[in-house]
Write an enzyme that holds these catalytic residues in place. Structure first.
Site, mmCIF file in Angstrom:
data_model
loop_
_atom_site.group_PDB
_atom_site.id
_atom_site.type_symbol
_atom_site.label_atom_id
_atom_site.label_comp_id
_atom_site.label_asym_id
_atom_site.label_seq_id
_atom_site.Cartn_x
_atom_site.Cartn_y
_atom_site.Cartn_z
ATOM 1 N N ARG A 85 0.814 -1.235 0.000
ATOM 2 C CA ARG A 85 0.000 0.000 0.000
ATOM 3 C C ARG A 85 0.846 1.284 0.000
ATOM 4 N NH1 ARG A 85 -3.035 -3.321 3.279
ATOM 5 N NH2 ARG A 85 -4.854 -4.075 2.155
ATOM 6 N N LYS A 92 2.082 11.433 -11.544
ATOM 7 C CA LYS A 92 1.306 10.452 -12.311
ATOM 8 C C LYS A 92 2.185 9.224 -12.515
ATOM 9 C CE LYS A 92 -1.771 13.259 -15.180
ATOM 10 N NZ LYS A 92 -2.114 13.579 -16.575
ATOM 11 N N GLU A 122 8.959 19.637 -25.175
ATOM 12 C CA GLU A 122 8.059 19.822 -24.032
ATOM 13 C C GLU A 122 8.442 21.086 -23.239
ATOM 14 O OE1 GLU A 122 5.437 17.845 -23.378
ATOM 15 O OE2 GLU A 122 5.881 15.857 -24.186
ATOM 16 N N LYS A 131 5.673 23.433 -14.137
ATOM 17 C CA LYS A 131 4.761 22.291 -14.040
ATOM 18 C C LYS A 131 4.237 22.164 -12.606
ATOM 19 C CE LYS A 131 3.746 17.570 -15.232
ATOM 20 N NZ LYS A 131 4.157 16.236 -15.643
ATOM 21 N N GLU A 184 -6.046 16.891 -12.297
ATOM 22 C CA GLU A 184 -6.431 17.230 -13.667
ATOM 23 C C GLU A 184 -7.927 17.439 -13.849
ATOM 24 O OE1 GLU A 184 -4.281 15.097 -16.659
ATOM 25 O OE2 GLU A 184 -5.313 16.148 -18.274
ATOM 26 N N ARG A 226 -4.609 21.892 -15.357
ATOM 27 C CA ARG A 226 -3.589 20.904 -15.740
ATOM 28 C C ARG A 226 -3.771 20.464 -17.190
ATOM 29 N NH1 ARG A 226 -1.216 16.089 -11.809
ATOM 30 N NH2 ARG A 226 0.412 15.415 -13.218
ATOM 31 N N ASN A 252 -1.591 19.684 -22.002
ATOM 32 C CA ASN A 252 -1.819 18.865 -23.203
ATOM 33 C C ASN A 252 -1.656 19.637 -24.512
ATOM 34 O OD1 ASN A 252 -2.379 16.457 -21.840
ATOM 35 N ND2 ASN A 252 -4.464 17.125 -21.417
ATOM 36 N N HIS A 296 -0.749 17.891 -27.694
ATOM 37 C CA HIS A 296 -0.805 16.458 -27.426
ATOM 38 C C HIS A 296 -1.960 15.723 -28.108
ATOM 39 C CE1 HIS A 296 2.458 17.240 -24.736
ATOM 40 N NE2 HIS A 296 2.521 15.970 -24.363
ATOM 41 N N HIS A 300 -0.617 12.799 -30.068
ATOM 42 C CA HIS A 300 -0.977 11.393 -29.839
ATOM 43 C C HIS A 300 -1.539 10.763 -31.107
ATOM 44 C CE1 HIS A 300 -1.356 12.095 -25.233
ATOM 45 N NE2 HIS A 300 -0.145 11.752 -25.576
ATOM 46 N N HIS A 354 7.755 10.493 -28.834
ATOM 47 C CA HIS A 354 6.706 11.349 -28.283
ATOM 48 C C HIS A 354 6.945 12.859 -28.497
ATOM 49 C CE1 HIS A 354 3.543 12.682 -25.605
ATOM 50 N NE2 HIS A 354 4.431 13.388 -24.931
HETATM 51 P P1 NAD Z 1 12.177 6.413 -22.075
HETATM 52 O O1 NAD Z 1 12.090 6.236 -20.612
HETATM 53 O O2 NAD Z 1 11.768 5.280 -22.930
HETATM 54 O O3 NAD Z 1 13.672 6.826 -22.462
HETATM 55 C C1 NAD Z 1 14.006 7.035 -23.816
HETATM 56 C C2 NAD Z 1 15.231 6.212 -24.224
HETATM 57 O O4 NAD Z 1 16.410 6.801 -23.667
HETATM 58 C C3 NAD Z 1 15.216 4.773 -23.733
HETATM 59 O O5 NAD Z 1 15.751 3.959 -24.738
HETATM 60 C C4 NAD Z 1 16.160 4.799 -22.532
HETATM 61 O O6 NAD Z 1 16.766 3.547 -22.300
HETATM 62 C C5 NAD Z 1 17.163 5.824 -22.958
HETATM 63 N N1 NAD Z 1 17.831 6.551 -21.870
HETATM 64 C C6 NAD Z 1 17.260 7.116 -20.795
HETATM 65 N N2 NAD Z 1 18.149 7.841 -20.107
HETATM 66 C C7 NAD Z 1 19.322 7.716 -20.747
HETATM 67 C C8 NAD Z 1 20.619 8.243 -20.523
HETATM 68 N N3 NAD Z 1 20.864 9.102 -19.539
HETATM 69 N N4 NAD Z 1 21.610 7.873 -21.362
HETATM 70 C C9 NAD Z 1 21.341 7.042 -22.413
HETATM 71 N N5 NAD Z 1 20.139 6.549 -22.693
HETATM 72 C C10 NAD Z 1 19.143 6.877 -21.867
HETATM 73 O O7 NAD Z 1 11.336 7.667 -22.582
HETATM 74 P P2 NAD Z 1 11.040 9.125 -22.002
HETATM 75 O O8 NAD Z 1 10.904 9.975 -23.198
HETATM 76 O O9 NAD Z 1 11.960 9.524 -20.925
HETATM 77 O O10 NAD Z 1 9.606 8.925 -21.321
HETATM 78 C C11 NAD Z 1 8.484 8.550 -22.069
HETATM 79 C C12 NAD Z 1 7.477 7.954 -21.125
HETATM 80 O O11 NAD Z 1 7.129 8.912 -20.136
HETATM 81 C C13 NAD Z 1 6.168 7.557 -21.809
HETATM 82 O O12 NAD Z 1 5.804 6.268 -21.381
HETATM 83 C C14 NAD Z 1 5.161 8.564 -21.299
HETATM 84 O O13 NAD Z 1 3.865 8.047 -21.201
HETATM 85 C C15 NAD Z 1 5.728 8.908 -19.948
HETATM 86 N N6 NAD Z 1 5.330 10.227 -19.441
HETATM 87 C C16 NAD Z 1 4.822 10.302 -18.197
HETATM 88 C C17 NAD Z 1 4.457 11.524 -17.672
HETATM 89 C C18 NAD Z 1 3.955 11.613 -16.275
HETATM 90 O O14 NAD Z 1 3.472 12.662 -15.862
HETATM 91 N N7 NAD Z 1 4.040 10.555 -15.508
HETATM 92 C C19 NAD Z 1 4.608 12.689 -18.424
HETATM 93 C C20 NAD Z 1 5.144 12.580 -19.695
HETATM 94 C C21 NAD Z 1 5.507 11.347 -20.206
HETATM 95 ZN ZN ZN Z 2 4.204 14.955 -23.545
#
Ligand code: NAD
Ligand code: ZN
Length: 365
Positions: free
Chosen positions: A117, A139, A181, A222, A232, A236, A240, A243, A247, A262
């Site tokens: 939990r 999130k 972003e 943010k 949201e 918030r 988007n 987005h 998307h 993305h």
């Molecule tokens: P990711 O975590 O897949 O990382 C992108 C790539 O970079 C991966 O191949 C990873 O292995 C590599 N990588 C990461 N750090 C590295 C480093 N320092 N050196 C070398 N390689 C590295 O992608 P992302 O763009 O960081 O995140 C995308 C995800 O985040 C999506 O799933 C999305 O839904 C989520 N997201 C969540 C929120 C939230 O509020 N929780 C907001 C935006 C996006």
């Molecule tokens: Zn985004």
């Protein structure tokens, strides 16, 4: 729930004192135990540094390394992470560190929120996107066959430790995607930040105080929005911007070998949202041109023509928009803009207007 975001250089090496400081204070004879969830790419570059420092301080670590990429945000991988943590008998007062990009933050944060939990949770974001976006706001979650991020919780970490040094190993394409972003924050309601980025982007792209400032300003922005609307229900939604179209393009290119990532889809989405605002006579084309010019300068895509491969027709693209969770009944919610950096939530956008707009855009490509 209030927590610190520490941003700087050399923090992974100094993580021990930060972690000790932020963690649940155990009695001195008890060892601190941490699970470090990370992916294969990040582990190859940064896990050893972190683990060595922690070991030197007698902090027990359990590394859990998953495959890199979106497919790790799934039930089987989540279960694997949970089983490893439970079988190592980590308790409620022990902690989980997410060392990685948004995928790892979302996955490890979700696990932390449901194991016993709720376990203590620390974010160590390693992509620019994670540092300015996903690590802030609480999130967490995984994907479902019905869509992205449909299963999850709101769960805040104990603290976020953001080390800019790790950006040195991040592929430049990933860095640029995260930067889109950052620009988005300026375009939502901070035109001065956008102008500052136009002038300083080269320094933002390299390690140093300006990069730290840009990350800090983004997190602050943010955080400000989220403090007022954690779940949201209102402002918030502005986050988007770009987005809905973004998307749509991610879904449209999901099976392409050279698919958009993305932030790239969001960059094109931001331009489309501005062009759509133009069409509704809300802004002049010069606003869009200025943003487009900046995206081009930093090497981000700006138009449908920049997408490799063939896109589906406008009707099919509309079905991707309709699957998006921002749709209610027959009206679409879009983030549109009245001027540079003056975005607003438009709740009654007619699907027909969007369809016509997409047809025009596809004709030009
Ligand atoms: P990711 O975590 O897949 O990382 C992108 C790539 O970079 C991966 O191949 C990873 O292995 C590599 N990588 C990461 N750090 C590295 C480093 N320092 N050196 C070398 N390689 C590295 O992608 P992302 O763009 O960081 O995140 C995308 C995800 O985040 C999506 O799933 C999305 O839904 C989520 N997201 C969540 C929120 C939230 O509020 N929780 C907001 C935006 C996006
Ligand atoms: Zn985004």
């Amino acid at each position: 729930h209030c927590y610190d975001i520490v941003i700087g250089s050399g923090l992974i090496a100094q993580a021990v004192s930060k972690i000790k400081h932020y963690l649940y204070q155990k009695s001195s004879h008890q060892k601190i135990r941490l699970a470090i969830v990370t992916d294969k790419n990040v582990a190859a570059f940064h896990l050893n540094t972190l683990q060595t420092k922690l070991a030197e301080n007698e902090i027990y670590t359990l590394p859990i390394i998953v495959e890199a990429g979106e497919q790790s945000k799934s039930f089987p991988i989540l279960q694997n992470v949970i089983d490893k943590i439970l079988s190592a008998r980590l308790e409620r007062g022990d902690s989980i560190i997410a060392l990685g990009g948004g995928v790892i933050g979302d996955l490890a944060g979700f696990a932390a929120s449901i194991i016993r939990r709720g376990m203590h949770f620390i974010q160590m974001p390693t992509t620019l996107l994670a540092q300015i976006d996903s690590s802030v706001g609480g999130k967490t979650g995984i994907n479902s066959p019905y869509g992205k991020n449909l299963i999850g919780t709101f769960y805040q970490p104990q603290c976020v430790i953001t080390d800019i040094d790790v950006l040195g190993t991040l592929p430049s394409r990933e860095f640029r995607a995260g930067y889109a972003e950052m620009v988005k924050y300026g375009l939502i309601n901070q035109p001065h930040f956008f102008e500052w980025l136009e002038k300083n982007w080269q320094k933002v792209f390299s390690k140093g105080p300006i990069q730290i400032e840009a990350i800090a300003r983004s997190c602050q922005f943010k955080a400000d929005i989220i403090t007022h609307d954690e779940y949201e229900t209102g402002q918030r939604t502005l986050l988007n911007l770009g987005h809905t179209f973004g998307h749509m393009l991610e879904t449209a290119t999901i099976y392409d070998s050279n698919r958009l990532i993305h932030g790239e889809a969001v960059a094109i989405g931001i331009i489309l949202a501005h062009q759509f605002s133009e069409q509704l006579n809300l802004i002049s084309p010069t606003v869009t041109q200025r943003i487009k010019a900046h995206f081009k300068t930093v090497g981000l895509p700006t138009q449908l023509q920049d997408i490799p491969g063939k896109l589906p027709n406008a009707e099919t693209l509309m079905t991707f928009i309709a699957q998006d969770k921002k749709v209610s009944q027959n009206n679409l919610t879009f983030i549109l803009t009245r001027a540079l950096g003056q975005s607003f939530i438009a709740k009654n956008v007619s699907p027909n207007a969007v369809l016509t707009f997409l047809k025009q855009k596809l004709m030009k490509s």
